[in-house]
Enzyme design. Structure first.
Site, mmCIF file in Angstrom:
data_model
loop_
_atom_site.group_PDB
_atom_site.id
_atom_site.type_symbol
_atom_site.label_atom_id
_atom_site.label_comp_id
_atom_site.label_asym_id
_atom_site.label_seq_id
_atom_site.Cartn_x
_atom_site.Cartn_y
_atom_site.Cartn_z
ATOM 1 N N HIS A 180 0.811 -1.219 0.000
ATOM 2 C CA HIS A 180 0.000 0.000 0.000
ATOM 3 C C HIS A 180 0.840 1.264 0.000
ATOM 4 C CE1 HIS A 180 -4.029 -1.797 0.602
ATOM 5 N NE2 HIS A 180 -3.299 -2.813 0.998
ATOM 6 N N ASP A 388 3.513 9.381 -1.029
ATOM 7 C CA ASP A 388 2.334 8.638 -0.596
ATOM 8 C C ASP A 388 2.097 7.514 -1.587
ATOM 9 O OD1 ASP A 388 0.072 8.096 0.970
ATOM 10 O OD2 ASP A 388 -0.526 10.212 1.027
HETATM 11 P P1 ADQ Z 1 -2.940 6.120 4.694
HETATM 12 O O1 ADQ Z 1 -1.549 6.623 4.848
HETATM 13 O O2 ADQ Z 1 -3.679 5.950 5.955
HETATM 14 O O3 ADQ Z 1 -3.002 4.768 3.869
HETATM 15 P P2 ADQ Z 1 -4.909 7.468 2.829
HETATM 16 O O4 ADQ Z 1 -4.843 6.789 1.528
HETATM 17 O O5 ADQ Z 1 -5.045 8.929 2.707
HETATM 18 O O6 ADQ Z 1 -3.644 7.257 3.752
HETATM 19 O O7 ADQ Z 1 -6.149 6.879 3.599
HETATM 20 C C1 ADQ Z 1 -6.563 7.416 4.779
HETATM 21 C C2 ADQ Z 1 -8.025 7.053 5.065
HETATM 22 O O8 ADQ Z 1 -8.308 7.451 6.393
HETATM 23 C C3 ADQ Z 1 -8.991 7.797 4.164
HETATM 24 O O9 ADQ Z 1 -10.099 6.991 3.919
HETATM 25 C C4 ADQ Z 1 -9.371 9.021 5.007
HETATM 26 O O10 ADQ Z 1 -10.670 9.483 4.789
HETATM 27 C C5 ADQ Z 1 -9.238 8.500 6.404
HETATM 28 N N1 ADQ Z 1 -8.737 9.590 7.281
HETATM 29 C C6 ADQ Z 1 -7.512 10.136 7.281
HETATM 30 N N2 ADQ Z 1 -7.442 11.112 8.213
HETATM 31 C C7 ADQ Z 1 -8.645 11.179 8.780
HETATM 32 C C8 ADQ Z 1 -9.204 12.003 9.799
HETATM 33 N N3 ADQ Z 1 -8.490 12.956 10.408
HETATM 34 N N4 ADQ Z 1 -10.487 11.796 10.127
HETATM 35 C C9 ADQ Z 1 -11.203 10.837 9.505
HETATM 36 N N5 ADQ Z 1 -10.742 10.044 8.546
HETATM 37 C C10 ADQ Z 1 -9.474 10.208 8.189
HETATM 38 C C11 ADQ Z 1 -2.062 3.897 3.208
HETATM 39 C C12 ADQ Z 1 -1.079 4.555 2.258
HETATM 40 C C13 ADQ Z 1 -1.821 5.367 1.202
HETATM 41 C C14 ADQ Z 1 -2.811 4.465 0.465
HETATM 42 C C15 ADQ Z 1 -3.676 3.705 1.446
HETATM 43 C C16 ADQ Z 1 -4.547 2.675 0.769
HETATM 44 O O11 ADQ Z 1 -0.189 5.403 2.967
HETATM 45 O O12 ADQ Z 1 -0.918 5.944 0.276
HETATM 46 O O13 ADQ Z 1 -3.637 5.266 -0.359
HETATM 47 O O14 ADQ Z 1 -2.882 3.018 2.422
HETATM 48 O O15 ADQ Z 1 -3.788 1.826 -0.032
#
Ligand code: ADQ
Length: 492
Positions: A180, A388
């Site tokens: 991921h 990311d």
């Molecule tokens: P993450 O680093 O956690 O995931 P991301 O892809 O942005 O990053 O996903 C975060 C999830 O958590 C989103 O659904 C978002 O809505 C939720 N989220 C984040 N902050 C939040 C907050 N303050 N309140 C509520 N919800 C929040 C890892 C990798 C990413 C990759 C994903 C999936 O780092 O690059 O996209 O896995 O593969």
């Protein structure tokens, strides 16, 4: 048809009903109850898929036990729970295993290095042993549960060696892997002591899925250079005496579900409240885990530069930054928290007025049901990570917009999502001036341009949604041949 029907239709069987479909066994560091609304995109996607097909979800229970039951360090107790058609199987970790596997190696070495942050990696020689130990523990607990025709799908950086540990126990199943987070170029990977062991473990899978073409290129360069891999064409590689399929499978979101959430009560309430509260402002939004890869201080500096350079934004531009607490037992995370708090404080101190605070910063998680309302109320989203794997917030923001009056996505070129979303305003988050200018452009973008960019972005998110992602990887795995095992897979 709705997405649930579509997923079921494509799988072609009711939950657990058709034995011709191989059973899916998902393994990830954490598991979630598929019947409950999970906080993250991945949990939601996997939960829905498993809900439709039945199967097993295996991972850490989230519990740390001071002395594992049975008294042997690392030998965690196994818990089994039925969640609808899905069997959840979880393992407890001992304190030592948690410290070494989760805090020390996964989040202290692999996370920073894979995000190109060698400066933040703590190469503690002990931690890699804990990482190996927990992967062995997972393999030992999982192997007896597998049926011969099961398809196993392992997720993320915590579990890279799990495939080779399962093979060492004699598992000849089709086993797939998805990373991921980004995979860095070979020279950065090579800074990890034991990188050859790690990458050899990665090559024990039948399918290796990465987020982007750039990550895939790094992988293939590595296996060619370090292991003389042979290119068999169509993404197939011969390496370490096995054949694997490697591909870029950018993860998506459930666009239909997210759009539906936007219309639901909680999101609507959030939207109305925001619109009322900030009726005279143009809102910008950032939603992130509080992580140094997300580029939060750089974002704040760009926003400060915007206020400095463009006085027309005063009393108008308001940045709502929500940063959810994350990995607070890793020291680099405490540093980033303090830096962010101090920047927000100084921006508000320098630019704020009695009736206008430029930054609203909250160190918390927003309920998933309310997020779409927040996104929809904002004119601009700032998704500006330094690095990311994908970034699902970018896609969620797009899915939540009103197509008739959509907001603008400012997206870092270093997010995996940038490869797929060129119609966003792409920025270099290290370039404070350039990012500030892009934000200004976004705030001023005329309706017609907003609409056409958004339409293109939404079409991509819909085409490559989370169902496409699951289907593509699983169909590659279904096609993978159970490999003839000339020599047994040796424990590395
Ligand atoms: P993450 O680093 O956690 O995931 P991301 O892809 O942005 O990053 O996903 C975060 C999830 O958590 C989103 O659904 C978002 O809505 C939720 N989220 C984040 N902050 C939040 C907050 N303050 N309140 C509520 N919800 C929040 C890892 C990798 C990413 C990759 C994903 C999936 O780092 O690059 O996209 O896995 O593969």
């Amino acid at each position: 048809p709705g997405h649930k029907e579509r997923a079921r239709g494509r799988e072609g069987s009711p939950p657990n009903g058709d034995r011709r479909q191989p059973r899916l066994v998902v393994v990830s560091n954490r598991v979630a109850d598929p019947r409950k609304t999970a906080a993250g995109g991945l949990a939601v996607a996997l939960a829905e898929f498993l809900n439709n097909t039945g199967g097993v979800w295996f991972g850490w229970s989230g519990k740390v036990v001071e002395a594992a039951e049975g008294g042997v360090a690392g030998e965690g107790a196994v818990h089994t729970q039925k969640a609808g058609p899905v069997k959840l199987v979880t393992v407890d970790l001992s304190r030592e295993d948690y410290d070494d596997y989760y805090v020390g190696y996964s989040n202290g070495v692999l996370w920073p290095v894979f995000h190109y942050r060698l400066d933040l990696a703590d190469f503690d020689a002990g931690a890699i042993e804990g990482y190996r130990r927990v992967n062995q523990l997972f393999a030992r607990k999982l192997a007896p549960l597998l049926r011969p025709d099961d398809i196993v799908w392992v997720h993320d950086y915590h579990l890279i060696p799990l495939g080779s540990e399962l093979r060492a126990l004699g598992c000849q199943h089709r086993i797939g892997y998805f990373l991921h987070i980004p995979l860095p170029p070979p020279l950065i990977l090579a800074a990890i002591p034991g990188h050859d062991w790690l990458m050899r473990g990665l090559c024990s899978y039948d399918v290796v899925g990465l987020q982007s073409k750039a990550d895939l290129e790094h992988f293939t360069r590595y296996i060619q250079r370090e292991a003389h891999a042979q290119d068999l064409g169509d993404g197939r590689w011969r390496v370490f005496n096995r054949t694997l399929q490697a591909g870029a499978y950018p993860i998506g979101i459930d666009v239909d579900e997210f759009a539906a959430l936007t219309q639901a009560k909680e999101a609507q309430e959030m939207y109305t409240r925001m619109k009322r509260e900030y009726s005279r402002r143009k809102l910008l939004v950032g939603v992130d885990r509080l992580d140094y890869s997300k580029g939060l201080p750089q974002r704040m500096r760009a926003f400060r530069e915007l206020l400095h350079k463009y006085p027309d934004t005063h009393k108008s531009a308001t940045l709502i930054q929500i940063a959810s607490p994350s990995r607070e037992d890793v020291s680099a995370y405490t540093d980033i928290l303090h830096e962010l708090e101090s920047l927000c404080g100084s921006i508000n101190g320098n630019y704020g007025e009695l009736d206008w605070m430029p930054v609203r910063y909250m160190h918390r998680t927003v309920a998933r049901a309310r997020l779409p309302g927040l996104y929809r109320a904002c004119r601009v989203a700032l998704v500006t990570p330094l690095r990311d794997g994908m970034n699902l917030v970018a896609k969620e923001f797009i899915a939540a917009q009103d197509p008739a009056d959509p907001g603008v996505l400012v997206l870092s070129r270093f997010a995996g999502a940038a490869e797929q979303l060129p119609e966003a305003l792409l920025v270099n988050p290290y370039d404070t001036q350039g990012t500030a200018e892009a934000i200004h452009l976004a705030l001023q973008m005329p309706l017609e341009e907003r609409q056409s960019r958004h339409a293109a972005l939404l079409a991509t998110c819909k085409q490559y949604d989370v169902h496409w992602w699951c289907e593509s990887i699983l169909s590659a795995l279904r096609k993978a041949q159970a490999q003839e095992s000339g020599t047994p897979w040796l424990r590395l």
